[in-house]
Enzyme design. Structure first.
Site, PDB file in Angstrom:
ATOM      1  N   ARG A 103      18.822  -3.686 115.817  1.00  0.00           N
ATOM      2  CA  ARG A 103      18.004  -3.062 114.752  1.00  0.00           C
ATOM      3  C   ARG A 103      16.740  -3.862 114.435  1.00  0.00           C
ATOM      4  O   ARG A 103      15.756  -3.295 113.965  1.00  0.00           O
ATOM      5  CB  ARG A 103      18.836  -2.925 113.481  1.00  0.00           C
ATOM      6  CG  ARG A 103      19.927  -1.891 113.559  1.00  0.00           C
ATOM      7  CD  ARG A 103      20.859  -2.055 112.398  1.00  0.00           C
ATOM      8  NE  ARG A 103      21.316  -3.462 112.309  1.00  0.00           N
ATOM      9  CZ  ARG A 103      22.045  -3.959 111.335  1.00  0.00           C
ATOM     10  NH1 ARG A 103      22.415  -3.193 110.331  1.00  0.00           N
ATOM     11  NH2 ARG A 103      22.414  -5.216 111.331  1.00  0.00           N
ATOM     12  N   LYS A 105      35.711  -8.538 123.003  1.00  0.00           N
ATOM     13  CA  LYS A 105      36.849  -8.695 122.109  1.00  0.00           C
ATOM     14  C   LYS A 105      36.331  -8.859 120.675  1.00  0.00           C
ATOM     15  O   LYS A 105      35.174  -9.271 120.528  1.00  0.00           O
ATOM     16  CB  LYS A 105      37.701  -9.881 122.539  1.00  0.00           C
ATOM     17  CG  LYS A 105      37.211 -11.242 122.032  1.00  0.00           C
ATOM     18  CD  LYS A 105      38.268 -12.309 122.171  1.00  0.00           C
ATOM     19  CE  LYS A 105      38.116 -13.337 121.084  1.00  0.00           C
ATOM     20  NZ  LYS A 105      38.925 -14.496 121.142  1.00  0.00           N
ATOM     21  N   HIS A 108      37.003 -13.196 128.662  1.00  0.00           N
ATOM     22  CA  HIS A 108      36.252 -14.146 129.504  1.00  0.00           C
ATOM     23  C   HIS A 108      37.159 -15.176 130.181  1.00  0.00           C
ATOM     24  O   HIS A 108      36.760 -15.814 131.148  1.00  0.00           O
ATOM     25  CB  HIS A 108      35.115 -14.815 128.715  1.00  0.00           C
ATOM     26  CG  HIS A 108      35.567 -15.788 127.687  1.00  0.00           C
ATOM     27  ND1 HIS A 108      35.875 -15.415 126.409  1.00  0.00           N
ATOM     28  CD2 HIS A 108      35.769 -17.119 127.748  1.00  0.00           C
ATOM     29  CE1 HIS A 108      36.238 -16.477 125.731  1.00  0.00           C
ATOM     30  NE2 HIS A 108      36.187 -17.524 126.509  1.00  0.00           N
ATOM     31  N   LYS A 121      37.174 -17.203 134.494  1.00  0.00           N
ATOM     32  CA  LYS A 121      37.137 -18.639 134.802  1.00  0.00           C
ATOM     33  C   LYS A 121      37.581 -18.888 136.245  1.00  0.00           C
ATOM     34  O   LYS A 121      38.533 -18.277 136.717  1.00  0.00           O
ATOM     35  CB  LYS A 121      38.059 -19.416 133.840  1.00  0.00           C
ATOM     36  CG  LYS A 121      37.479 -19.526 132.438  1.00  0.00           C
ATOM     37  CD  LYS A 121      38.458 -20.246 131.531  1.00  0.00           C
ATOM     38  CE  LYS A 121      37.949 -20.293 130.103  1.00  0.00           C
ATOM     39  NZ  LYS A 121      36.900 -21.279 129.895  1.00  0.00           N
ATOM     40  N   GLU A 177      41.918 -26.387 120.840  1.00  0.00           N
ATOM     41  CA  GLU A 177      40.512 -26.564 120.471  1.00  0.00           C
ATOM     42  C   GLU A 177      40.401 -27.688 119.450  1.00  0.00           C
ATOM     43  O   GLU A 177      41.334 -27.905 118.666  1.00  0.00           O
ATOM     44  CB  GLU A 177      39.968 -25.280 119.846  1.00  0.00           C
ATOM     45  CG  GLU A 177      39.972 -24.087 120.771  1.00  0.00           C
ATOM     46  CD  GLU A 177      39.498 -22.822 120.055  1.00  0.00           C
ATOM     47  OE1 GLU A 177      38.347 -22.439 120.265  1.00  0.00           O
ATOM     48  OE2 GLU A 177      40.275 -22.256 119.287  1.00  0.00           O
ATOM     49  N   ASP A 230      43.700 -13.614 117.659  1.00  0.00           N
ATOM     50  CA  ASP A 230      42.450 -14.103 118.242  1.00  0.00           C
ATOM     51  C   ASP A 230      42.644 -14.691 119.639  1.00  0.00           C
ATOM     52  O   ASP A 230      41.741 -14.617 120.473  1.00  0.00           O
ATOM     53  CB  ASP A 230      41.846 -15.174 117.308  1.00  0.00           C
ATOM     54  CG  ASP A 230      40.409 -15.504 117.675  1.00  0.00           C
ATOM     55  OD1 ASP A 230      39.627 -14.559 117.859  1.00  0.00           O
ATOM     56  OD2 ASP A 230      40.072 -16.705 117.788  1.00  0.00           O
ATOM     57  N   HIS A 261      43.858 -13.826 125.392  1.00  0.00           N
ATOM     58  CA  HIS A 261      43.678 -14.880 126.388  1.00  0.00           C
ATOM     59  C   HIS A 261      45.010 -15.430 126.936  1.00  0.00           C
ATOM     60  O   HIS A 261      45.210 -15.505 128.143  1.00  0.00           O
ATOM     61  CB  HIS A 261      42.876 -16.049 125.817  1.00  0.00           C
ATOM     62  CG  HIS A 261      41.546 -15.651 125.264  1.00  0.00           C
ATOM     63  ND1 HIS A 261      40.724 -14.736 125.872  1.00  0.00           N
ATOM     64  CD2 HIS A 261      40.888 -16.028 124.131  1.00  0.00           C
ATOM     65  CE1 HIS A 261      39.619 -14.582 125.153  1.00  0.00           C
ATOM     66  NE2 HIS A 261      39.700 -15.353 124.101  1.00  0.00           N
ATOM     67  N   LYS A 264      43.575 -24.679 116.463  1.00  0.00           N
ATOM     68  CA  LYS A 264      42.265 -25.270 116.179  1.00  0.00           C
ATOM     69  C   LYS A 264      42.437 -26.642 115.555  1.00  0.00           C
ATOM     70  O   LYS A 264      43.464 -26.961 114.999  1.00  0.00           O
ATOM     71  CB  LYS A 264      41.504 -24.361 115.218  1.00  0.00           C
ATOM     72  CG  LYS A 264      41.151 -23.037 115.860  1.00  0.00           C
ATOM     73  CD  LYS A 264      40.160 -22.261 115.035  1.00  0.00           C
ATOM     74  CE  LYS A 264      39.727 -21.015 115.765  1.00  0.00           C
ATOM     75  NZ  LYS A 264      38.893 -21.288 116.936  1.00  0.00           N
TER      76      LYS A 264
HETATM   77  N1  LIG Z   1      29.725 -15.026 119.545  1.00  0.00           N
HETATM   78  C1  LIG Z   1      30.712 -15.250 120.360  1.00  0.00           C
HETATM   79  O1  LIG Z   1      30.888 -16.359 120.880  1.00  0.00           O
HETATM   80  C2  LIG Z   1      31.682 -14.152 120.710  1.00  0.00           C
HETATM   81  C3  LIG Z   1      32.753 -14.451 121.559  1.00  0.00           C
HETATM   82  C4  LIG Z   1      33.627 -13.431 121.937  1.00  0.00           C
HETATM   83  C5  LIG Z   1      33.423 -12.161 121.462  1.00  0.00           C
HETATM   84  N2  LIG Z   1      32.383 -11.892 120.620  1.00  0.00           N
HETATM   85  C6  LIG Z   1      32.193 -10.503 120.167  1.00  0.00           C
HETATM   86  O2  LIG Z   1      30.915 -10.051 120.576  1.00  0.00           O
HETATM   87  C7  LIG Z   1      30.367  -9.156 119.628  1.00  0.00           C
HETATM   88  C8  LIG Z   1      29.034  -9.706 119.140  1.00  0.00           C
HETATM   89  O3  LIG Z   1      29.262 -10.963 118.548  1.00  0.00           O
HETATM   90  P1  LIG Z   1      28.082 -11.903 118.036  1.00  0.00           P
HETATM   91  O4  LIG Z   1      28.721 -13.201 117.707  1.00  0.00           O
HETATM   92  O5  LIG Z   1      26.949 -11.876 118.956  1.00  0.00           O
HETATM   93  O6  LIG Z   1      27.691 -11.179 116.653  1.00  0.00           O
HETATM   94  P2  LIG Z   1      26.332 -11.346 115.841  1.00  0.00           P
HETATM   95  O7  LIG Z   1      25.699 -12.663 116.086  1.00  0.00           O
HETATM   96  O8  LIG Z   1      26.666 -10.953 114.440  1.00  0.00           O
HETATM   97  O9  LIG Z   1      25.391 -10.249 116.484  1.00  0.00           O
HETATM   98  C9  LIG Z   1      25.575  -8.880 116.251  1.00  0.00           C
HETATM   99  C10 LIG Z   1      24.493  -8.138 116.968  1.00  0.00           C
HETATM  100  O10 LIG Z   1      24.653  -6.738 116.693  1.00  0.00           O
HETATM  101  C11 LIG Z   1      23.392  -6.202 116.263  1.00  0.00           C
HETATM  102  N3  LIG Z   1      23.679  -5.066 115.375  1.00  0.00           N
HETATM  103  C12 LIG Z   1      24.342  -5.072 114.197  1.00  0.00           C
HETATM  104  N4  LIG Z   1      24.381  -3.830 113.693  1.00  0.00           N
HETATM  105  C13 LIG Z   1      23.737  -3.030 114.569  1.00  0.00           C
HETATM  106  C14 LIG Z   1      23.438  -1.645 114.599  1.00  0.00           C
HETATM  107  N5  LIG Z   1      23.812  -0.815 113.638  1.00  0.00           N
HETATM  108  N6  LIG Z   1      22.760  -1.164 115.657  1.00  0.00           N
HETATM  109  C15 LIG Z   1      22.358  -1.980 116.670  1.00  0.00           C
HETATM  110  N7  LIG Z   1      22.604  -3.293 116.685  1.00  0.00           N
HETATM  111  C16 LIG Z   1      23.291  -3.812 115.650  1.00  0.00           C
HETATM  112  C17 LIG Z   1      22.726  -7.368 115.574  1.00  0.00           C
HETATM  113  O11 LIG Z   1      21.323  -7.265 115.535  1.00  0.00           O
HETATM  114  P3  LIG Z   1      20.523  -6.593 114.333  1.00  0.00           P
HETATM  115  O12 LIG Z   1      21.041  -7.158 113.081  1.00  0.00           O
HETATM  116  O13 LIG Z   1      19.112  -6.934 114.660  1.00  0.00           O
HETATM  117  O14 LIG Z   1      20.791  -5.124 114.460  1.00  0.00           O
HETATM  118  C18 LIG Z   1      23.087  -8.502 116.527  1.00  0.00           C
HETATM  119  O15 LIG Z   1      22.234  -8.483 117.638  1.00  0.00           O
HETATM  120  C19 LIG Z   1      31.429  -9.031 118.526  1.00  0.00           C
HETATM  121  O16 LIG Z   1      32.264  -7.947 118.835  1.00  0.00           O
HETATM  122  C20 LIG Z   1      32.220 -10.330 118.661  1.00  0.00           C
HETATM  123  O17 LIG Z   1      33.538 -10.201 118.186  1.00  0.00           O
HETATM  124  C21 LIG Z   1      31.506 -12.857 120.243  1.00  0.00           C
END
Ligand SMILES: NC(=O)c1ccc[n+]([C@@H]2O[C@H](COP(=O)([O-])OP(=O)(O)OC[C@H]3O[C@@H](n4cnc5c(N)ncnc54)[C@H](OP(=O)(O)O)[C@@H]3O)[C@@H](O)[C@H]2O)c1
Length: 484
Positions: free
Chosen positions: A51, A148, A178, A182, A216, A235, A240, A331
């Site tokens: 967004r 996930k 992920h 590995k 962890e 989680d 995993h 953790k």
């Molecule tokens: N971070 C990790 O290490 C990790 C690991 C495993 C899994 N995950 C999973 O991966 C996914 C993303 O995680 P994240 O950590 O990257 O989350 P994040 O940092 O909160 O990022 C969320 C993303 O979604 C976008 N977004 C939110 N609402 C939106 C909408 N209505 N339309 C379009 N885009 C939208 C946000 O950008 P805007 O606000 O600009 O829209 C942002 O780019 C989640 O399902 C999380 O559980 C993350």
């Protein structure tokens, strides 16, 4: 030994959530490394979508910063960062609104592979799937990648599967775990099914027990709000550890093909017995000079969510009846270390007498750090003075075995994204697998909730609560040390 780069077809990859943490830490730097390795063909494009209002130049700056911070600093032989950024663009898109979709569709090309990475909260998966269809971006060949957590329980996982299935066939859906990307995890299959040595012994007759540990050192940090609704079981174990258990326990598939592998994994999950509640230990880390306690981290003094779990599981099939699988993850533990240890039974009779002590072969597969494998074998202690036995490890570290090329081994995300482009689902979870995993997990969680179970506090920097040690001691066994 040089790791071969197998080129993929040119692709259009849209990253929904392209400004988020996962995109910046893993997906974009991973794509850059594949570009550097020469695996991203000319004519491919990467489109960030979220967004936030941003133009291409601003997005490229963000990608460039992400690569600098999380790219690992490898040398780039195939071109410059600028050349990579030329393939990157951005479209402001709202998953819940109609803005941006027409422009996004205009960027799609007919002759390239189309992949849509849902790196957003799962609550947006259905909206994205529906709009991809409605605005004409989805083709019968296009793929979607979902992150996930895939559901919070069986009901929500079924709802997610159903929402995606309205617009995409199962062969188009890539559910990422992920851990499956590995190198060592895939090596596990190579070791089991590529060698004659282990498979004949890989059963209850010869294996005493199996331990799977994912430890962890970090706490929940800024993810407290999310984590407290989830806990270690949801989680880590449901996905995993379950996947690792499947790869260790499954029957040899007839072929290394997606459904053949996933059918065998599914049979393992379905053969998992319900876990006796005496065989589950849950814990929460306390506070120390390095950080607050779990309850302080999640800002709930009464939280009953576990940051640690250990359990003893059984698989009721011919191969594994009677061999326990001990799982543990947590953790703020002593070290960041993940390993699978296959502990073989004692030799049936010791010709060296009781003084020689008890010796066991252990095959340990290290996922991190220092990916590799160790096989403990029993030999004679060198020197005169009789037959004293000692266990020595045959140690194979990938870094040593592969030399400098080991650094070029792609990380899990890189490999999995390239598998998506190739259209290979082997290392992705199928919908029925995820549902079966929740069907096993849900009653365990409901059980401890009904008993009002309070997690045991454990010292940060330890191996978890005392009761987890007792879980093994009671059976005359011992956890392997958690060490980096
Ligand atoms: N971070 C990790 O290490 C990790 C690991 C495993 C899994 N995950 C999973 O991966 C996914 C993303 O995680 P994240 O950590 O990257 O989350 P994040 O940092 O909160 O990022 C969320 C993303 O979604 C976008 N977004 C939110 N609402 C939106 C909408 N209505 N339309 C379009 N885009 C939208 C946000 O950008 P805007 O606000 O600009 O829209 C942002 O780019 C989640 O399902 C999380 O559980 C993350």
């Amino acid at each position: 030994m040089v790791s071969r780069v197998i080129p993929v077809d040119p692709f259009d990859l849209v990253i929904f959530g392209g400004t988020g943490d996962l995109a910046r830490r893993k997906i974009l730097p991973g794509l850059f490394r594949r570009f550097c390795a020469g695996q991203m063909p000319e004519g491919s494009q990467i489109i960030g979508a979220a967004r936030s209002e941003m133009d291409d130049a601003e997005y490229r700056r963000m990608v460039s910063d992400a690569v600098a911070e999380f790219g690992g600093g490898r040398t780039c032989e195939a071109g410059t960062l600028e050349a990579f950024l030329d393939a990157v663009s951005y479209v402001t898109t709202d998953a819940k609104g109609d803005g941006g979709w027409v422009e996004l569709n205009g960027k799609m090309r007919d002759s390239t592979v189309r992949a849509f990475y849902f790196s957003v909260a799962p609550s947006l998966f259905g909206d994205l799937a529906e709009r991809l269809h409605r605005f004409g971006l989805a083709t019968p060949e296009s793929r979607i990648v979902v992150e996930k957590p895939f559901g919070h329980d069986l009901e929500s996982a079924r709802a997610l599967n159903a929402a995606l299935a309205q617009h995409f066939h199962e062969t188009q859906i890539y559910r990422i775990d992920h851990y499956l990307g590995k190198e060592t995890v895939q090596n596990l299959m190579a070791v089991r099914f590529g060698n004659m040595l282990f498979e004949p012994l890989w059963n209850a007759q010869y294996v005493d027990h199996i331990q799977i540990t994912v430890a962890e050192t970090v706490g929940v940090g800024g993810r407290g709000g999310y984590y407290d609704k989830s806990g270690a079981m949801r989680d880590m174990v449901q996905n995993h550890l379950m996947q690792l258990l499947c790869l260790i326990a499954m029957e040899p598939p007839a072929k290394f093909e997606p459904d053949a592998v996933r059918d065998e994994k599914l049979k393992v999950i379905r053969a998992l017995e319900p876990v006796d509640w005496h065989h589950i230990v849950r814990g929460q880390y306390g506070a120390d000079e390095n950080g607050p306690s779990y309850r302080e981290d999640v800002e709930d003094p009464k939280s009953r969510t576990e940051s640690f779990i250990a359990m003893k599981c059984h698989i009721s099939n011919w191969r594994w009846a009677g061999t326990p699988f001990y799982l543990r993850t947590g953790k703020r533990l002593k070290a960041r270390a993940s390993e699978i240890a296959v502990v073989f039974k004692d030799a049936p009779h010791s010709i060296f007498g009781a003084d020689a002590g008890r010796h066991r072969n252990v095959l340990a597969i290290r996922l991190q750090p220092n990916e590799g494998m160790t096989l403990d074998v029993t030999i004679k202690e060198p020197g005169p003075g009789g037959m004293r036995l000692v266990d020595v490890p045959l140690d194979m570290s990938f870094a040593d075995a592969l030399g400098p090329d080991a650094e070029e081994v792609p990380d899990a995300y890189e490999r999995l994204i390239m598998d998506v482009i190739r259209g290979n689902q082997t290392l992705f979870m199928r919908g029925d697998e995820v549902e079966a995993a929740w069907a096993w997990t849900d009653p365990l969680i409901a059980g401890w909730q009904a008993r009002n179970d309070v997690p045991k506090t454990y010292d940060p920097g330890s191996s978890g609560p005392e009761d987890a040690l007792m879980l093994m001691h009671r059976d005359g066994r011992k956890w392997r040390e958690v060490k980096a």
